[in-house]
Design an enzyme around this catalytic site. Structure first.
Site, PDB file in Angstrom:
ATOM      1  N   SER A  12       5.781  11.570  -6.568  1.00 13.97           N
ATOM      2  CA  SER A  12       5.013  11.071  -5.421  1.00 13.97           C
ATOM      3  C   SER A  12       5.600  11.564  -4.095  1.00 13.97           C
ATOM      4  CB  SER A  12       5.038   9.539  -5.468  1.00 13.97           C
ATOM      5  OG  SER A  12       4.900   8.992  -4.181  1.00 13.97           O
TER       6      SER A  12
HETATM    7  N1  LIG Z   1       0.707   5.524   2.774  1.00 13.92           N
HETATM    8  C1  LIG Z   1       1.462   5.186   1.598  1.00 13.92           C
HETATM    9  C2  LIG Z   1       0.857   5.862   0.373  1.00 13.92           C
HETATM   10  C3  LIG Z   1       1.516   5.378  -0.893  1.00 13.92           C
HETATM   11  C4  LIG Z   1       0.711   5.794  -2.115  1.00 13.92           C
HETATM   12  O1  LIG Z   1      -0.536   5.806  -2.110  1.00 13.92           O
HETATM   13  N2  LIG Z   1       1.452   6.123  -3.189  1.00 13.92           N
HETATM   14  C5  LIG Z   1       0.779   6.475  -4.426  1.00 13.92           C
HETATM   15  C6  LIG Z   1       1.638   7.467  -5.209  1.00 13.92           C
HETATM   16  S1  LIG Z   1       1.707   9.036  -4.394  1.00 13.92           S
HETATM   17  C7  LIG Z   1       0.618   5.217  -5.264  1.00 13.92           C
HETATM   18  O2  LIG Z   1       1.419   4.321  -5.189  1.00 13.92           O
HETATM   19  N3  LIG Z   1      -0.440   5.164  -6.064  1.00 13.92           N
HETATM   20  C8  LIG Z   1      -0.672   4.057  -6.932  1.00 13.92           C
HETATM   21  C9  LIG Z   1      -1.671   3.079  -6.397  1.00 13.92           C
HETATM   22  O3  LIG Z   1      -2.125   3.220  -5.231  1.00 13.92           O
HETATM   23  O4  LIG Z   1      -2.030   2.163  -7.151  1.00 13.92           O
HETATM   24  C10 LIG Z   1       2.924   5.586   1.792  1.00 13.92           C
HETATM   25  O5  LIG Z   1       3.193   6.455   2.626  1.00 13.92           O
HETATM   26  O6  LIG Z   1       3.794   4.994   1.152  1.00 13.92           O
END
Ligand SMILES: N[C@@H](CCC(=O)N[C@@H](CS)C(=O)NCC(=O)O)C(=O)O
Length: 221
Positions: A12
């Protein structure tokens, strides 16, 4: 008080942004892997800490913080002694904040769109290639006078944006003739002593995963 705990999975980009920041300030922290591919971010225990079920998440002194940008700034302010990563000067800080919002609002959504279409269709849509080139053009302008995104010193803006930009370049290498400043900035960032460990290794794992996702999506078309 125990060490701060970072929950993440290094494919990620936002997780790698926090790993870069933690390394930049020499933070002593515990890393707990949350395998989002196996749904670990949807466990009851994780949802209690972060109802938005995103990674990265930081737990510090019993308190939870999520969103990579919020975590990175918090870590620098609480544990860092580098005056340049997130300076006190309000104008410099505003420029850095703008770049952080650019990462959240432009770079990361473009990355997600590209990953979604690689996963479902095995290809990148023309519209998303255009978004990507537009984003690269903005970055080229941000870097037109300075070595880094927030001026001539490394800041949290570089640490957060490079995790996303390097992920975007996995399938779309930067055209150095068209975006010379962006290309030089990426090379400059890759020279940071902790870059490979904090960003390069997870990036390589992500590249392999997305390649496999795209070929299985193509196979099932
Ligand atoms: N704006 C957030 C984005 C975080 C994000 O969307 N992470 C993704 C992985 S790249 C995630 O956790 N996806 C799982 C979900 O949203 O359920 C940050 O910068 O932390």
């Amino acid at each position: 008080m125990g060490k701060p705990i970072l929950y993440g999975y290094d494919i990620s980009p936002p997780v790698r942004a926090v790993l870069l920041t933690a390394n930049a300030i020499g933070l002593d922290f515990e890393y707990r892997e949350v395998n989002i591919m196996a749904g670990a971010h949807l466990s009851e225990e994780y949802l209690k800490k972060n109802p938005q079920h995103t990674i990265p998440m930081l737990e510090d002194d019993g308190k939870c913080i999520w969103d990579s940008h919020a975590i990175a700034v918090y870590l620098i302010e609480k544990y860092g002694d580098d005056k340049f990563l997130y300076p006190k000067d309000l104008y410099k800080r505003a420029i850095i904040d703008q770049r952080l919002h650019f990462d959240s609002g432009v770079l990361f959504p473009t990355f997600r769109r590209i990953v979604d279409s690689l996963r479902t269709k095995g290809t990148i849509e023309e519209e998303d290639r255009k978004r990507l080139l537009d984003a690269f053009e903005f970055l080229e302008k941000f870097l037109s006078k300075d070595l880094y995104l927030g001026g001539n010193c490394l800041t949290v803006a570089d640490l957060c944006c490079v995790a996303t930009v390097s992920s975007l370049t996995m399938n779309n290498p930067v055209d150095a003739a068209k975006f010379p400043k962006l290309n030089e900035w990426l090379q400059r960032m890759a020279l940071l002593p902790y870059y490979q460990k904090a960003n390069g290794e997870g990036l390589a794992r992500a590249a392999e995963l997305f390649k496999n996702m795209a070929s299985s999506a193509q196979g099932s078309q």
